[in-house]
Design a protein around this motif. Structure first.
Motif, PDB file in Angstrom:
ATOM      1  N   THR A 201      18.729 -56.963 -36.755  1.00  0.00           N
ATOM      2  CA  THR A 201      18.744 -55.325 -37.301  1.00  0.00           C
ATOM      3  C   THR A 201      18.738 -54.853 -38.805  1.00  0.00           C
ATOM      4  O   THR A 201      18.117 -54.203 -39.153  1.00  0.00           O
ATOM      5  CB  THR A 201      20.255 -54.809 -37.000  1.00  0.00           C
ATOM      6  OG1 THR A 201      20.281 -55.137 -34.863  1.00  0.00           O
ATOM      7  CG2 THR A 201      20.369 -53.291 -37.095  1.00  0.00           C
ATOM      8  N   ASP A 204      15.090 -55.052 -39.048  1.00  0.00           N
ATOM      9  CA  ASP A 204      14.868 -53.721 -39.308  1.00  0.00           C
ATOM     10  C   ASP A 204      14.667 -53.276 -39.853  1.00  0.00           C
ATOM     11  O   ASP A 204      13.766 -52.212 -40.801  1.00  0.00           O
ATOM     12  CB  ASP A 204      14.996 -53.427 -37.284  1.00  0.00           C
ATOM     13  CG  ASP A 204      14.260 -53.965 -36.287  1.00  0.00           C
ATOM     14  OD1 ASP A 204      13.317 -54.672 -36.723  1.00  0.00           O
ATOM     15  OD2 ASP A 204      15.016 -53.900 -35.151  1.00  0.00           O
ATOM     16  N   ALA A 205      16.228 -52.383 -40.391  1.00  0.00           N
ATOM     17  CA  ALA A 205      16.754 -51.859 -41.794  1.00  0.00           C
ATOM     18  C   ALA A 205      15.665 -51.278 -42.792  1.00  0.00           C
ATOM     19  O   ALA A 205      15.301 -50.987 -43.080  1.00  0.00           O
ATOM     20  CB  ALA A 205      18.048 -51.770 -41.256  1.00  0.00           C
ATOM     21  N   LEU A 208      11.729 -50.669 -41.932  1.00  0.00           N
ATOM     22  CA  LEU A 208      12.000 -49.172 -42.283  1.00  0.00           C
ATOM     23  C   LEU A 208      11.823 -48.182 -43.203  1.00  0.00           C
ATOM     24  O   LEU A 208      11.516 -47.546 -43.918  1.00  0.00           O
ATOM     25  CB  LEU A 208      13.696 -48.706 -41.298  1.00  0.00           C
ATOM     26  CG  LEU A 208      13.838 -46.797 -41.037  1.00  0.00           C
ATOM     27  CD1 LEU A 208      12.921 -46.224 -40.842  1.00  0.00           C
ATOM     28  CD2 LEU A 208      15.008 -46.545 -39.799  1.00  0.00           C
ATOM     29  N   ASP A 223       9.662 -47.194 -36.085  1.00  0.00           N
ATOM     30  CA  ASP A 223      10.847 -48.206 -36.929  1.00  0.00           C
ATOM     31  C   ASP A 223      12.634 -47.254 -36.400  1.00  0.00           C
ATOM     32  O   ASP A 223      13.380 -47.538 -36.181  1.00  0.00           O
ATOM     33  CB  ASP A 223      11.106 -48.857 -38.246  1.00  0.00           C
ATOM     34  CG  ASP A 223       9.674 -49.452 -38.488  1.00  0.00           C
ATOM     35  OD1 ASP A 223       9.184 -49.726 -37.349  1.00  0.00           O
ATOM     36  OD2 ASP A 223       9.138 -49.570 -39.533  1.00  0.00           O
ATOM     37  N   ARG A 224      12.142 -46.147 -36.400  1.00  0.00           N
ATOM     38  CA  ARG A 224      13.139 -45.217 -36.596  1.00  0.00           C
ATOM     39  C   ARG A 224      14.069 -45.538 -35.241  1.00  0.00           C
ATOM     40  O   ARG A 224      14.793 -45.957 -35.037  1.00  0.00           O
ATOM     41  CB  ARG A 224      12.761 -43.456 -36.810  1.00  0.00           C
ATOM     42  CG  ARG A 224      13.909 -43.782 -37.984  1.00  0.00           C
ATOM     43  CD  ARG A 224      13.750 -42.460 -38.582  1.00  0.00           C
ATOM     44  NE  ARG A 224      12.208 -41.584 -38.524  1.00  0.00           N
ATOM     45  CZ  ARG A 224      11.492 -41.107 -39.504  1.00  0.00           C
ATOM     46  NH1 ARG A 224      11.394 -41.968 -40.640  1.00  0.00           N
ATOM     47  NH2 ARG A 224      10.228 -41.099 -38.992  1.00  0.00           N
ATOM     48  N   LEU A 227      15.808 -48.871 -34.234  1.00  0.00           N
ATOM     49  CA  LEU A 227      16.803 -49.030 -35.541  1.00  0.00           C
ATOM     50  C   LEU A 227      17.888 -47.961 -34.275  1.00  0.00           C
ATOM     51  O   LEU A 227      19.154 -48.705 -34.115  1.00  0.00           O
ATOM     52  CB  LEU A 227      16.976 -48.241 -36.296  1.00  0.00           C
ATOM     53  CG  LEU A 227      17.900 -49.026 -37.456  1.00  0.00           C
ATOM     54  CD1 LEU A 227      17.982 -50.070 -37.193  1.00  0.00           C
ATOM     55  CD2 LEU A 227      18.290 -47.982 -38.423  1.00  0.00           C
ATOM     56  N   ASP A 230      18.356 -50.750 -31.254  1.00  0.00           N
ATOM     57  CA  ASP A 230      19.212 -51.870 -31.882  1.00  0.00           C
ATOM     58  C   ASP A 230      20.969 -51.140 -32.210  1.00  0.00           C
ATOM     59  O   ASP A 230      22.067 -52.147 -31.764  1.00  0.00           O
ATOM     60  CB  ASP A 230      18.659 -52.287 -33.137  1.00  0.00           C
ATOM     61  CG  ASP A 230      17.281 -53.138 -33.333  1.00  0.00           C
ATOM     62  OD1 ASP A 230      16.764 -53.363 -31.864  1.00  0.00           O
ATOM     63  OD2 ASP A 230      16.785 -52.635 -34.894  1.00  0.00           O
ATOM     64  N   LEU A 262      24.175 -48.672 -41.247  1.00  0.00           N
ATOM     65  CA  LEU A 262      23.053 -48.419 -40.464  1.00  0.00           C
ATOM     66  C   LEU A 262      22.809 -46.546 -39.999  1.00  0.00           C
ATOM     67  O   LEU A 262      21.630 -46.746 -40.234  1.00  0.00           O
ATOM     68  CB  LEU A 262      23.311 -49.445 -39.386  1.00  0.00           C
ATOM     69  CG  LEU A 262      22.731 -50.822 -40.429  1.00  0.00           C
ATOM     70  CD1 LEU A 262      23.254 -51.943 -38.745  1.00  0.00           C
ATOM     71  CD2 LEU A 262      21.700 -51.120 -40.560  1.00  0.00           C
ATOM     72  N   LEU A 266      19.391 -44.433 -41.144  1.00  0.00           N
ATOM     73  CA  LEU A 266      18.508 -43.873 -40.443  1.00  0.00           C
ATOM     74  C   LEU A 266      17.289 -42.236 -40.597  1.00  0.00           C
ATOM     75  O   LEU A 266      16.537 -42.003 -40.747  1.00  0.00           O
ATOM     76  CB  LEU A 266      18.780 -43.867 -38.734  1.00  0.00           C
ATOM     77  CG  LEU A 266      17.376 -43.723 -37.270  1.00  0.00           C
ATOM     78  CD1 LEU A 266      17.994 -44.408 -36.905  1.00  0.00           C
ATOM     79  CD2 LEU A 266      17.515 -42.313 -37.178  1.00  0.00           C
TER      80      LEU A 266
END
Length: 708
Positions: A201, A204-205, A208, A223-224, A227, A230, A262, A266
């Motif tokens: 995660t 992924d952040a 993003l 990606d959003r 997330l 996730d 996190l 987003l």
């Protein structure tokens, strides 16, 4: 002499290569899943046979309930098995107590008894749907335990207390054996799985953030969405961590801190992406320093080895604040104000990512990070917030009641001797599978597994078990069926079908205190089972199914309504709002796949609602600092936003004329604020820019003017 080593080393090298290839094959994901499934199946079977043996030794009359309980409680991780066992025990006790209170008092009036039992099952389902945590399983069990004991007990209410007491004992033994085996025999901790998912995660952040800085909208969309999914998956794993046997588990406060950061990241990346695209199209203002800053931040985000990351992050934050101050001090052109706003968002994004790194490293190393709770994010963490919809929960509960009462009407009207058993299974299906929008396909999968279970049970009952003379032989003959079904239960695609097998064989095979071999009784039970599950599929299709489009529109409607509440100052705080909207985004993902609608547009609508609500809520808290004509104009703007978003029907978009009018009023208000000198003017200006971009993103998506 020189040839001899060559002759001997060539086979050795070949063997080494084969061993390396075999080792690599064993480490592939598919082989890992197979190994985990086999281990889970072996441990579950061992726990089931242990529970069966203990139940036989102490003389319980229906020891097969202990076997059934083992397979219901058993999960692939030790922590999940313990939490499920705890909640199953609590739900069983409460359900048994409710049955003892209901059946004897209403047994003389079958219709009233059916109404009360159905109402209790529906009430338990209602609370389970509102909870949405592992605790929900306790409510489910309280409902379907009353169904299992209550409806068959109507024919003989005098033994309801004894039946409830014995059922609690049998289930308790099954729970205890399942928990002990999964916890102490080759346990699979949840903590390692959680930290692995957390690391993915965090990657992924960072991806993003990098895509937002690069200005790639399509990549950012994916990606959003990833997330958001996730964060929901992390929360699902985190709920079992308190029950995990790992010596060190992440602290609850640390989990809340990393979730809040996190979650804020987003929508923040969408803000950054919008500002970068606007400044690229505008081309004016003092953009050199800002362009250099964006490049440096992107390089920092995309660097895998971040030696000295603390120093680099602090330097970039200071640099971003300096750019923000220089551009915002005298914003001669609109681009300067947007540039200052972008620099502030970059500083916040750097801080959030750095906090996530600290928290993630601390949890991976098994120690808390004292420096994790920095000034870059909220100090008082809120943690994950679940979307709860009492109206939809009540709809599902009433649907379950209607289905159960329909089964009771057929039972009472026909006088069917096995009707109590059939209705009890119907109540289990309505409770157990009532937590999804479309339960009928789930019930059908269970029915398919039950058909296989019936066929296997008939073979065992009348061909194999009559030849068994000892417990050891019994375990040996049961092993093939249970081990195969248990391995299927460990795999999500076949778990429901496997449950139909593992829950059917112990009951229909007559695994009691002695072999009975009653063909007529078995046939009646099979008929009751198929009738109940088939009737459940039909009734749940009619009364408990929510179309995907209706569920999507409901979530969008609630999001719009809450935007209006944020503008009026009556909605929850910022962290609660952000997490709630992310949970709604995660809930939309499977529904959008089921509906076949375009994922991106609807999910982007939810993100717009999040951004508009965030800016409007913060403006509402700051409105008291603005006096005079500007304060009146700001209050009017927020009231218009509340009217625009809070009073429309389900999923109705704000029309372009309203969005254009709101944009015009924000521009006029920003010009008005530029003539007033007060300390909070930069903050109000930043929030107005945030609100304007959030509204314009919706306008652009609907075919209106671009932010430029």
């Amino acid at each position: 002499m020189t040839a001899m080593p060559t002759i001997h080393t060539r086979p050795a090298r070949t063997c080494a290569a084969v061993l390396r290839a075999g080792s690599s094959a064993l480490r592939t994901p598919a082989m890992t899943v197979d190994a985990d499934a086999i281990l889970f199946s072996a441990k579950s079977f061992a726990a089931a046979m242990l529970a069966y043996y203990v139940s036989l030794r102490i003389g319980l009359p229906k020891p097969f309930w202990a076997i059934v309980t083992v397979y219901i409680v058993s999960q692939t991780s030790a922590g999940a098995s313990l939490s499920r066992g705890v909640y199953r025990f609590a739900g069983t006790v409460v359900g048994a107590m409710a049955t003892v209170a209901i059946v004897p008092n209403f047994v003389n009036d079958p219709i009233a008894c059916s109404l009360v039992l159905a109402g209790w099952i529906g009430l338990c389902l209602f609370f389970s749907l509102l909870d949405r945590t592992p605790r929900a399983y306790a409510f489910v069990l309280a409902g379907y335990t009353a169904s299992l004991i209550g409806f068959p007990g109507v024919l003989d209410p005098g033994v309801v207390f004894d039946t409830a007491s014995l059922r609690v004992q049998e289930i308790s033994i099954g729970i205890l054996c399942a928990v002990l085996i999964h916890r102490y025999v080759l346990p699979k901790p949840m903590t390692g799985q959680f930290t692995g998912k957390l690391s993915a995660t965090l990657r992924d952040a960072r991806r993003l953030a990098g895509d937002a800085l690069a200005g790639t909208p399509e990549e950012n969309r994916r990606d959003r969405h990833q997330l958001a999914a996730d964060l929901l998956a992390l929360q699902g794993l985190a709920t079992h961590l308190p029950y995990d046997p790992s010596p060190v588990t992440p602290r609850r406060g640390t989990l809340h801190l990393i979730h809040d950061r996190l979650s804020r990241l987003l929508p923040l990346t969408a803000e950054v992406e919008d500002r970068i695209q606007f400044l690229r199209m505008d081309g004016g203002g003092r953009a050199d320093r800002l362009t250099a800053l964006v490049g440096e931040v992107r390089a920092w985000v995309e660097t895998d080895k971040r030696d000295g990351g603390e120093t680099a992050a602090a330097r970039l934050i200071a640099q971003a604040r300096a750019v923000q101050g220089s551009l915002g001090a005298d914003a001669a052109v609109p681009a300067d104000g947007v540039g200052a706003n972008l620099a502030g968002h970059l500083a916040e994004m750097i801080g959030l990512l750095q906090d996530c790194d600290r928290l993630g490293q601390g949890m991976s190393a098994g120690r808390p990070s004292r420096k994790a709770a920095s000034l870059h994010g909220p100090m008082r963490a809120k943690g994950y917030v679940y979307h709860r919809d009492p109206w939809m929960a009540a709809r599902a509960a009433l649907g379950a009641c209607a289905g159960i009462l329909g089964g009771c009407a057929f039972w009472i009207g026909s006088g069917w001797p096995e009707g109590g058993t059939a209705v009890s299974i119907l109540g289990v299906c309505c409770s157990l599978f009532g937590n999804v929008d479309a339960p009928a396909p789930v019930v059908v999968k269970y029915l398919v597994g039950s058909i296989y279970g019936v066929l296997v049970s008939l073979v065992y009952s009348f061909a194999i078990l009559p030849q068994v003379t000892g417990f050891t032989v019994l375990v040996a003959v049961l092993a093939p069926a249970f081990l195969f079904a248990g391995s299927l239960q460990a795999r999500p695609p076949t778990a429901l079908m496997a449950m139909g097998i593992t829950l059917t064989i112990p009951i229909l095979s007559g695994l009691g205190t002695a072999y009975a071999g009653d063909f007529a009784g078995t046939l009646n039970m099979v008929i009751a089972l198929f009738f109940a599950v088939g009737f459940a599929a039909v009734s749940m299709s009619l009364f408990q199914t929510v179309p995907a489009d209706a569920a999507i529109n409901r979530l969008l409607h609630l999001s719009r309504r809450d935007v209006g509440r944020r503008a009026l100052g009556t909605a929850p705080n910022e962290a609660h709002w952000t997490s709630l909207m992310i949970d709604r985004t995660a809930l939309l993902l499977p529904r959008l796949r089921a509906s076949g609608k375009d994922h991106a547009d609807i999910l982007d609508d939810t993100l717009r609602h999040l951004r508009i609500g965030h800016a409007a809520g913060r403006l509402r808290t700051a409105v008291a600092q603005v006096d005079g004509e500007a304060g009146v104009a700001l209050n009017g703007l927020l009231s218009s936003i509340a009217a625009c978003f809070g009073t429309r029907g389900p999923a109705a978009p704000a029309d372009l004329d309203n969005l254009a009018e709101l944009d015009r009023r924000i521009g006029a208000l920003m010009a008005m604020l530029g003539t007033v000198a007060y300390g909070s003017r930069p903050r109000i200006g930043d929030l107005l820019i945030d609100l304007r971009f959030a509204l314009r993103s919706g306008r652009t998506a609907k075919g209106g003017a671009s932010p430029s």
